[in-house]
Design a protein around this motif. Sequence first.
Motif, PDB file in Angstrom:
ATOM      1  N   ALA A   1       0.803  -1.227   0.000  1.00 28.06           N
ATOM      2  CA  ALA A   1       0.000   0.000   0.000  1.00 28.06           C
ATOM      3  C   ALA A   1       0.832   1.271   0.000  1.00 28.06           C
ATOM      4  CB  ALA A   1      -0.914   0.000   1.223  1.00 28.06           C
ATOM      5  N   ARG A   2       2.140   1.164  -0.016  1.00 28.90           N
ATOM      6  CA  ARG A   2       3.008   2.336   0.166  1.00 28.90           C
ATOM      7  C   ARG A   2       2.821   3.411  -0.893  1.00 28.90           C
ATOM      8  NH1 ARG A   2       5.861  -1.192  -2.593  1.00 28.90           N
ATOM      9  NH2 ARG A   2       7.438  -0.490  -4.058  1.00 28.90           N
ATOM     10  N   THR A   3       2.506   3.053  -2.114  1.00 25.19           N
ATOM     11  CA  THR A   3       2.354   4.067  -3.159  1.00 25.19           C
ATOM     12  C   THR A   3       0.901   4.473  -3.371  1.00 25.19           C
ATOM     13  OG1 THR A   3       2.283   2.337  -4.845  1.00 25.19           O
ATOM     14  CG2 THR A   3       4.425   3.362  -4.413  1.00 25.19           C
ATOM     15  N   ASP A   4      -0.019   3.538  -3.250  1.00 24.78           N
ATOM     16  CA  ASP A   4      -1.427   3.832  -3.518  1.00 24.78           C
ATOM     17  C   ASP A   4      -2.162   4.446  -2.338  1.00 24.78           C
ATOM     18  OD1 ASP A   4      -1.059   2.755  -6.019  1.00 24.78           O
ATOM     19  OD2 ASP A   4      -1.780   0.757  -5.447  1.00 24.78           O
ATOM     20  N   ASP A   5      -1.839   3.999  -1.122  1.00 23.22           N
ATOM     21  CA  ASP A   5      -2.581   4.453   0.060  1.00 23.22           C
ATOM     22  C   ASP A   5      -1.615   4.658   1.227  1.00 23.22           C
ATOM     23  OD1 ASP A   5      -4.476   5.059   1.915  1.00 23.22           O
ATOM     24  OD2 ASP A   5      -5.597   3.189   1.723  1.00 23.22           O
ATOM     25  N   PRO A   6      -0.977   5.808   1.287  1.00 20.85           N
ATOM     26  CA  PRO A   6      -0.002   6.060   2.355  1.00 20.85           C
ATOM     27  C   PRO A   6      -0.614   5.972   3.763  1.00 20.85           C
ATOM     28  CG  PRO A   6       0.157   7.755   0.668  1.00 20.85           C
ATOM     29  CD  PRO A   6      -1.037   6.918   0.344  1.00 20.85           C
ATOM     30  N   ALA A   7      -1.879   6.324   3.903  1.00 20.76           N
ATOM     31  CA  ALA A   7      -2.519   6.247   5.214  1.00 20.76           C
ATOM     32  C   ALA A   7      -2.613   4.795   5.684  1.00 20.76           C
ATOM     33  CB  ALA A   7      -3.904   6.879   5.166  1.00 20.76           C
ATOM     34  N   LEU A   8      -2.912   3.894   4.768  1.00 20.41           N
ATOM     35  CA  LEU A   8      -2.966   2.473   5.109  1.00 20.41           C
ATOM     36  C   LEU A   8      -1.577   1.964   5.472  1.00 20.41           C
ATOM     37  CD1 LEU A   8      -4.515  -0.157   5.372  1.00 20.41           C
ATOM     38  CD2 LEU A   8      -4.233  -0.502   2.912  1.00 20.41           C
ATOM     39  N   THR A   9      -0.559   2.456   4.782  1.00 17.80           N
ATOM     40  CA  THR A   9       0.815   2.063   5.101  1.00 17.80           C
ATOM     41  C   THR A   9       1.174   2.475   6.522  1.00 17.80           C
ATOM     42  OG1 THR A   9       1.476   2.249   2.797  1.00 17.80           O
ATOM     43  CG2 THR A   9       3.228   2.346   4.434  1.00 17.80           C
TER      44      THR A   9
END
Length: 106
Positions: free
Chosen positions: A21-29
């Motif tokens: 998720a590091r590139t698509d959803d930083p909040a999830l990361t």
Amino acid sequence: LDELLDRVWDGAVLGPLAWVARTDDPALTVAALAALCLSALSSYVRARGASLDYSVEESHLTRGLHYGLVVIGLGFGLAWVIWVAAGVAALAAIVRTSQVAREERA
């Protein structure tokens, strides 16, 4: 052994989740990394307290809740549920720390 398997499970589920998720959803990361780190902290507090001969309670309820929240968050793609799992791990660390501090003062 029980705590070791918990850390392996967290690392095997939350680590790859954070990576993917590091590139698509930083909040999830950030949520996955927070849940991973706070879970390790909670485990460390329990282990350290036990090594100093304090009676630190082991709650299977918080462990089950943590697992369930992560699975629900992954199954339904809900990042906020991973944040709640991180909060449960933080709460467990706070409770365990307060138990050790209370026994130290006694």
